[in-house]
Design an enzyme around this catalytic site. Structure first.
Site, PDB file in Angstrom:
ATOM      1  N   ASN A 135     -13.238  25.814  13.569  1.00  0.00           N
ATOM      2  CA  ASN A 135     -12.783  24.696  12.745  1.00  0.00           C
ATOM      3  C   ASN A 135     -11.510  24.086  13.331  1.00  0.00           C
ATOM      4  O   ASN A 135     -11.545  23.614  14.466  1.00  0.00           O
ATOM      5  CB  ASN A 135     -12.689  25.050  11.256  1.00  0.00           C
ATOM      6  CG  ASN A 135     -11.801  26.209  10.910  1.00  0.00           C
ATOM      7  OD1 ASN A 135     -12.140  27.358  11.162  1.00  0.00           O
ATOM      8  ND2 ASN A 135     -10.655  25.942  10.295  1.00  0.00           N
ATOM      9  N   ASP A 136     -10.401  24.049  12.637  1.00  0.00           N
ATOM     10  CA  ASP A 136      -9.256  23.192  12.967  1.00  0.00           C
ATOM     11  C   ASP A 136      -8.832  23.224  14.438  1.00  0.00           C
ATOM     12  O   ASP A 136      -8.673  24.303  15.023  1.00  0.00           O
ATOM     13  CB  ASP A 136      -8.022  23.613  12.164  1.00  0.00           C
ATOM     14  CG  ASP A 136      -8.244  23.628  10.672  1.00  0.00           C
ATOM     15  OD1 ASP A 136      -9.396  23.504  10.235  1.00  0.00           O
ATOM     16  OD2 ASP A 136      -7.250  23.788   9.942  1.00  0.00           O
TER      17      ASP A 136
END
Length: 654
Positions: A135-136
């Site tokens: 993710n991020d």
């Protein structure tokens, strides 16, 4: 060695791949995750050339059904059987992070995806690891002659958990080399995740890494790490500071509401380094931004007040970003009071999972950011992207003197499908970001110029006119991995003849099937005729004052026949100035559709999981669903895109 295969029941080849084939069942996937690797070449399958034909488009867009055979053959053979689905388990606020599950669910069981279908979904020129969940983006930086990208990663599975910092490097932000994990959750203060953070390079060359640790009790603390060998241009090894954690949530802040430290900047008003951290005020459920000052990155002082408090209801501010645009702005923040310089403040909404930004003035000495338009305050107005786009992080590229922003694109299919295919989520194309000099009310975002190096064969179809209520299939070699540049012009007499106001249109509720006098019109991508398509389009209307208003939208409602997928209609109003045509650039990369309209004033990102409009059946159409206007594609150029060269780093890459 690179392998290839044939879609079962057809003569259409799969794209070549450099990783193990997908497992034959979800159980096999859980036992032995497929490596998921990267695609090396653009699809060789060729769409049959078709003459341009004008067809009635209303039934196509409104959902008319036809008897359908398999697109390009029985692609669904060798399918993973549908099984009863459990309601997805939330992976979000209980862990002190934004929701990490799409929520896609079907009471009838998951769609019986075949390996060929899932294989097709993997992108060719977007960044993603070989396998598992990511993710991020974290700590993007240009250092030692390399672009570095760190990111949240689960090295053990295909859903959120065991979060570490993964690491890759590139010379051009297109072709990537994967390095070993930079940091893993091996201390009490980050045992539940080495969460999001940033990197700051000091003038003397020191590299400072700040990140949020998710402790053994799920409290959020801030931590410091530095390179084991600063002379290593690849920054392969990191040392967590013995003083960790260096910051705890201050009084009045929830233990799970204190995360994502920003790249630090030097403030000349008191000769300290500053960073900010996102949080929320439970009184009013408003996002807030806390500011800290330091001289050594170990000892910090909380500055009085909040740098900014958002409107009530905005909720937790995650992944704060702050940077100057306009004038002679650069990477450093210092509270420049030049009238030409504005400061972008950005947050990722924990409640909505959208990235909002606002333009304002920043008084560093007073620790106050103020929006230039209260109606467009942070969390209630402008967005980086109107689609599946989250947790963005920018950095200043000193090599080319530009600001680059990254974000990740989440899945909207079911977690069961992610486990079966062996991966979940990927990065957006890196974008340059700057102030729109024409409007000074919004940003301009555009794919980095390096992406153009992947363009191969081009097809120029400029000058096509599309009558009202018509659709035209484009004669392309393939439609799954392409870069489209288009600009449209409405017939001026049709515009002048319109006298009635139309103020009811809304991208998120109307979609591409709702017809007006001047729209919708645009492109259907990943389309196979009447069963599957993703619409990318403009809708033009007249307001009560007679002025034209333009919406730019994506309609995902017919992008797939699978039921366990979240499909949305997205977009918003975009400024179109006098003399401008309706322009858009669309990047189609298998299960990703990213659009940049009006030179990048508005962007939208969609996930699409077609079951039939894949391989040779993935087509592109022009459409005009207006009731009273002719549209001309004054420019329409489609580039086939090669795949990026992504692999594990070796010494040959030095």
């Amino acid at each position: 060695m690179e392998s290839s295969a044939v879609v079962p029941g057809t003569t259409a080849p799969l794209l070549p791949y450099a990783y193990a084939p997908l497992p034959s069942s979800a159980d096999d996937a859980r036992e032995n995750q497929s490596s998921g690797g990267v695609r090396w070449r653009v699809c060789a399958a060729v769409l049959a050339a078709s003459a341009l034909a004008v067809l009635i488009v209303v039934g196509l867009l409104a959902g008319g059904r036809v008897d359908r055979g398999p697109a390009g053959g029985d692609v669904a053979s060798a399918a993973v059987p549908a099984v009863p689905m459990e309601i997805p388990r939330s992976r979000g606020k209980d862990f002190g992070v934004s929701e990490k599950a799409s929520g896609a669910y079907s009471a009838d069981g998951g769609f019986p995806w075949s390996n060929a279908m899932l294989q097709w979904q993997r992108t060719g020129f977007h960044f993603q690891p070989e396998k598992h969940y990511m993710n991020d983006p974290n700590g993007p930086v240009y250092y030692g002659g390399w672009y570095h990208l760190f990111y949240q990663y689960n090295p053990k599975g295909d859903s959120w958990g065991n979060i570490a910092w993964a690491h890759a490097v590139s010379k051009d932000m297109v072709n990537w080399r994967h390095l070993p994990l930079a940091m893993v959750p091996d201390q009490w203060y980050d045992s539940n995740g080495v969460l999001t953070g940033s990197i700051t390079v000091l003038p003397d060359g020191q590299v400072i890494l700040l990140y949020t640790g998710n402790t053994d009790t799920l409290a959020q603390v801030q931590c410091l790490a530095t390179p084991a060998d600063p002379s290593d241009p690849l920054l392969r090894e990191w040392i967590k500071h013995p003083a960790n954690p260096i910051l705890y949530p201050p009084p009045g802040i929830g233990l799970k509401d204190f995360r994502d430290p920003l790249t630090a900047w030097f403030d000349h008003s008191d000769n300290t380094w500053r960073t900010v951290i996102g949080s929320k005020d439970d009184d009013g459920h408003a996002g807030i931004i806390l500011s800290y000052k330091t001289k050594d990155f170990v000892n910090y002082e909380l500055m009085p007040g909040n740098m900014h408090r958002g409107p009530d209801g905005t909720g937790m501010y995650e992944c704060i970003d702050l940077y100057p645009v306009g004038g002679n702005s650069s990477e450093m923040l210092g509270g420049d009071d030049s009238p030409d310089v504005l400061f972008v403040l950005k947050e990722s909404s924990d409640d909505e999972r959208h990235d909002y930004y606002a333009l304002g003035r920043f008084d560093a000495a007073a620790n106050i950011w103020t929006p230039i338009d209260q109606e467009l305050d942070l969390g209630i107005g402008l967005r980086y992207d109107w689609g599946k786009y989250y947790a963005s992080k920018s950095f200043y590229d000193q090599k080319k003197n530009r600001r680059i922003v990254w974000a990740y694109i989440g899945e909207t299919d079911s977690e069961q499908a992610d486990i079966t295919k062996g991966w979940a989520n990927l990065m957006t194309i890196p974008r340059t970001v700057e102030l729109d000099k024409k409007t000074r009310t919004n940003l301009i975002q555009w794919p980095v110029e390096e992406l153009d190096t992947l363009r191969r064969n081009s097809t120029d179809l400029s000058g096509i006119t599309v009558d009202a209520g018509s659709v035209i299939r484009l004669p392309l070699h393939q439609g799954a991995q392409i870069d489209i540049e288009a600009s449209f012009q409405l017939n001026s007499s049709d515009v002048d003849a319109l006298t009635e106001a139309d103020v009811s249109y809304n991208c998120s509720t109307s979609g591409a099937a709702v017809r007006g006098a001047l729209g919708p019109f645009g492109l259907l991508v990943l389309a196979n005729g009447r069963t599957e398509q993703t619409a990318v389009y403009f809708y033009v209307s007249k307001g009560v004052d007679g002025a034209l208003q333009t919406h730019f939208c994506h309609d995902e409602s017919r992008s797939t026949q699978a039921k366990d997928v979240v499909n949305r209609m997205i977009g918003s109003i975009v400024p179109v100035l006098d003399g401008e045509t309706f322009s858009v650039r669309v990047l189609v990369d298998h299960s990703i559709v990213q659009s940049f309209a009006m030179g990048g004033r508005i962007t939208a990102t969609s996930r699409a999981y077609p079951t039939e409009a894949i391989y040779a059946a993935a087509g592109v159409y022009l459409f005009n669903n207006a009731t009273g206007a002719t549209v001309t594609a004054e420019r329409l150029v489609v580039y086939e895109m090669a795949s990026a060269d992504n692999h594990i780093f070796t010494n040959d890459d030095l």
